[in-house]
Scaffold this active site. Structure first.
Site, PDB file in Angstrom:
ATOM      1  N   ARG A 152       0.832  -1.194   0.000  1.00  0.00           N
ATOM      2  CA  ARG A 152       0.000   0.000   0.000  1.00  0.00           C
ATOM      3  C   ARG A 152       0.875   1.255   0.000  1.00  0.00           C
ATOM      4  O   ARG A 152       2.053   1.206   0.384  1.00  0.00           O
ATOM      5  CB  ARG A 152      -0.915   0.028   1.239  1.00  0.00           C
ATOM      6  CG  ARG A 152      -1.927  -1.109   1.277  1.00  0.00           C
ATOM      7  CD  ARG A 152      -3.006  -0.923   0.230  1.00  0.00           C
ATOM      8  NE  ARG A 152      -4.060  -1.915   0.317  1.00  0.00           N
ATOM      9  CZ  ARG A 152      -4.098  -3.047  -0.407  1.00  0.00           C
ATOM     10  NH1 ARG A 152      -3.102  -3.306  -1.261  1.00  0.00           N
ATOM     11  NH2 ARG A 152      -5.088  -3.901  -0.286  1.00  0.00           N
ATOM     12  N   ALA A 158      -9.847  27.207   5.664  1.00  0.00           N
ATOM     13  CA  ALA A 158      -9.131  25.960   5.949  1.00  0.00           C
ATOM     14  C   ALA A 158      -7.634  26.205   5.931  1.00  0.00           C
ATOM     15  O   ALA A 158      -7.145  27.129   5.278  1.00  0.00           O
ATOM     16  CB  ALA A 158      -9.498  24.879   4.931  1.00  0.00           C
ATOM     17  N   MET A 209      -3.472  24.240   7.272  1.00  0.00           N
ATOM     18  CA  MET A 209      -2.699  23.267   8.024  1.00  0.00           C
ATOM     19  C   MET A 209      -2.389  23.792   9.432  1.00  0.00           C
ATOM     20  O   MET A 209      -2.248  24.999   9.637  1.00  0.00           O
ATOM     21  CB  MET A 209      -1.388  22.952   7.306  1.00  0.00           C
ATOM     22  CG  MET A 209      -1.541  22.524   5.854  1.00  0.00           C
ATOM     23  SD  MET A 209      -2.621  21.085   5.633  1.00  0.00           S
ATOM     24  CE  MET A 209      -1.649  19.813   6.436  1.00  0.00           C
ATOM     25  N   GLU A 230      -6.130  31.111  10.663  1.00  0.00           N
ATOM     26  CA  GLU A 230      -6.556  30.963   9.269  1.00  0.00           C
ATOM     27  C   GLU A 230      -7.725  31.886   8.928  1.00  0.00           C
ATOM     28  O   GLU A 230      -7.820  32.393   7.816  1.00  0.00           O
ATOM     29  CB  GLU A 230      -6.931  29.508   8.985  1.00  0.00           C
ATOM     30  CG  GLU A 230      -5.742  28.557   8.932  1.00  0.00           C
ATOM     31  CD  GLU A 230      -4.866  28.775   7.712  1.00  0.00           C
ATOM     32  OE1 GLU A 230      -5.274  29.488   6.775  1.00  0.00           O
ATOM     33  OE2 GLU A 230      -3.740  28.223   7.698  1.00  0.00           O
ATOM     34  N   GLU A 279      -7.106  34.166   5.729  1.00  0.00           N
ATOM     35  CA  GLU A 279      -7.857  33.914   4.500  1.00  0.00           C
ATOM     36  C   GLU A 279      -9.027  34.867   4.308  1.00  0.00           C
ATOM     37  O   GLU A 279      -9.305  35.270   3.172  1.00  0.00           O
ATOM     38  CB  GLU A 279      -8.376  32.470   4.487  1.00  0.00           C
ATOM     39  CG  GLU A 279      -7.294  31.440   4.324  1.00  0.00           C
ATOM     40  CD  GLU A 279      -7.835  30.067   3.948  1.00  0.00           C
ATOM     41  OE1 GLU A 279      -7.031  29.190   3.617  1.00  0.00           O
ATOM     42  OE2 GLU A 279      -9.077  29.873   3.967  1.00  0.00           O
ATOM     43  N   SER A 315      -9.677  11.111   4.054  1.00  0.00           N
ATOM     44  CA  SER A 315      -9.759  10.029   3.068  1.00  0.00           C
ATOM     45  C   SER A 315      -8.860   8.902   3.557  1.00  0.00           C
ATOM     46  O   SER A 315      -7.708   8.768   3.131  1.00  0.00           O
ATOM     47  CB  SER A 315      -9.309  10.519   1.688  1.00  0.00           C
ATOM     48  OG  SER A 315      -9.429   9.491   0.718  1.00  0.00           O
ATOM     49  N   GLY A 366      -8.422   5.861   3.086  1.00  0.00           N
ATOM     50  CA  GLY A 366      -7.845   4.868   2.196  1.00  0.00           C
ATOM     51  C   GLY A 366      -6.642   5.360   1.425  1.00  0.00           C
ATOM     52  O   GLY A 366      -5.941   4.561   0.795  1.00  0.00           O
ATOM     53  N   GLU A 372       2.310  32.272   0.107  1.00  0.00           N
ATOM     54  CA  GLU A 372       1.852  30.908  -0.136  1.00  0.00           C
ATOM     55  C   GLU A 372       1.100  30.798  -1.456  1.00  0.00           C
ATOM     56  O   GLU A 372       0.470  29.768  -1.738  1.00  0.00           O
ATOM     57  CB  GLU A 372       0.973  30.432   1.024  1.00  0.00           C
ATOM     58  CG  GLU A 372       1.732  30.344   2.348  1.00  0.00           C
ATOM     59  CD  GLU A 372       0.883  29.829   3.491  1.00  0.00           C
ATOM     60  OE1 GLU A 372      -0.289  29.447   3.241  1.00  0.00           O
ATOM     61  OE2 GLU A 372       1.374  29.795   4.633  1.00  0.00           O
TER      62      GLU A 372
END
Length: 371
Positions: A215, A261, A263, A277, A281, A298, A300, A327
């Protein structure tokens, strides 16, 4: 063979062993000092810098007889901090002196803070630095030091996220030390994101070990999602910006409407990141944060974990110059009445999954927030 004088984080022997790839018992080292120098913290960073300071004494570790491979590994690791080597004379505890190479920061690159403490650094940044160093040295011989230097802020962000992940137990009785067998784990790519590949087995529900699985995972830090909401005016604020992954997916509309949003930086709490943020933003100050849950975005394919918030605020203006130019952000905002916002949710007018998640949480809690 070369002698090096370490005044900072590499005085921590587990870190030095990791960087050199061999145990401290195989090294020759001694306590030493460098006259007319002092070790200071670097503002807004988790590592120190050495500066010339008349009358001061920098304590450190003299490492003797290093091989060319040792020096190459050290230069590779320190390259992520933009340091250069210079020769200096250091004093040893027995009264003798020795010539040694010292890592100096590039002039003007960093701003000095207060005096640096090894123990203070260990308490605050030691665990994160060890995780970051594991990723850095995993790329030794695969990429150059300049690549690591460019990627280092993101590497530290990923390390900070791993520390947070270790605290996310919910009561599952299974033990990864017994129920997962790792046959091979290696870094495959490093940049703003990382990629790791693993070959492993895990215990199946019938009690047996499953077959070996190969994986890969996109390695990311943790992020915050904040939907600004004005309970008095009953409005929400959205940001809009171009998203390269959506363009790469060949979606004809890569300008996405999203919540605020970003990090979570090393040393930050999710709440601190959410407030920061919102300022960066959307140029708004949040009055209060309501936690709407946390989850992997996510599971997977990615390690990214999202902390979801509704941020209560006075929403009176929109902007077209949001984000940080450093950025590459180019953000504008829009304010929508709650009813119009939910109509667009129900008519599938948005493509951002975190936005849908926070919108449905807000719909359930809106009356309480307005009250």
């Amino acid at each position: 063979m070369s002698d090096l004088f370490f005044y900072g984080t590499l005085r921590h022997l587990p870190l030095l062993e990791l960087v050199l790839g061999r145990p401290a018992s195989k090294l020759e080292f001694a306590q030493a000092t460098l006259k007319d120098h002092a070790v200071h913290s670097v503002q807004d960073q988790a590592f120190p810098m050495i500066v010339h300071e008349e009358g001061s004494l920098a304590k450190g570790l003299l490492l003797r007889g290093l091989s060319e491979e040792d020096q190459n590994r050290l230069v590779f690791y320190e390259g992520g901090f933009d340091y250069d080597l210079r020769e200096q004379t250091v004093d040893l505890a027995d009264g003798s002196i020795s010539q040694a190479l010292v890592f100096y920061p590039e002039p003007g690159l960093w701003n000095r803070g207060g005096r640096w403490s090894l123990q203070g650094w260990l308490d605050e940044w030691g665990a994160m630095t060890m995780l970051a160093a594991q990723e850095v040295m995993g790329f030794y011989g695969k990429v150059d030091a300049e690549q690591i230097a460019r990627s280092f802020p993101s590497i530290r962000t990923r390390a900070w996220a791993k520390l947070a992940a270790r605290q996310r137990a919910t009561g599952d009785a299974r033990d990864t030390a017994k129920d997962v067998i790792v046959h091979d784990r290696k870094p495959a790519y490093v940049n703003y994101f990382g990629m790791e590949e693993v070959a492993l087995q895990h215990r199946q529900y019938d009690g047996s070990m499953g077959k070996v699985l190969n994986r890969s995972s996109l390695m990311q830090g943790s992020a915050v999602i904040v939907l600004p909401y004005d309970p008095v005016r009953d409005t929400v604020l959205l940001v809009e910006q171009f998203r390269a992954p959506i363009f790469l997916a060949e979606d004809p509309e890569p300008w996405m409407c999203e919540p605020v949003a970003g990090m979570i930086d090393p040393g930050e709490t999710p709440e601190q990141a959410a407030l920061r943020e919102a300022e960066e933003e959307a140029q708004i100050a949040l009055n209060r944060l309501e936690y709407a849950g946390g989850a992997y975005s996510s599971s997977g394919s990615s390690t990214e974990y999202l902390y979801l918030y509704v941020g209560l605020a006075d929403l009176t203006k929109t902007i077209e110059d949001g984000g940080l130019a450093t950025e590459g952000e180019d953000i504008r905002t829009q304010i929508l009445p709650f009813s119009e916002f939910m109509d667009r949710i129900d008519s599938h007018g948005f493509k951002d999954l975190p936005l849908l998640a926070v919108a449905h949480w807000l719909a359930r809690h809106r009356e309480r927030l307005r009250g």
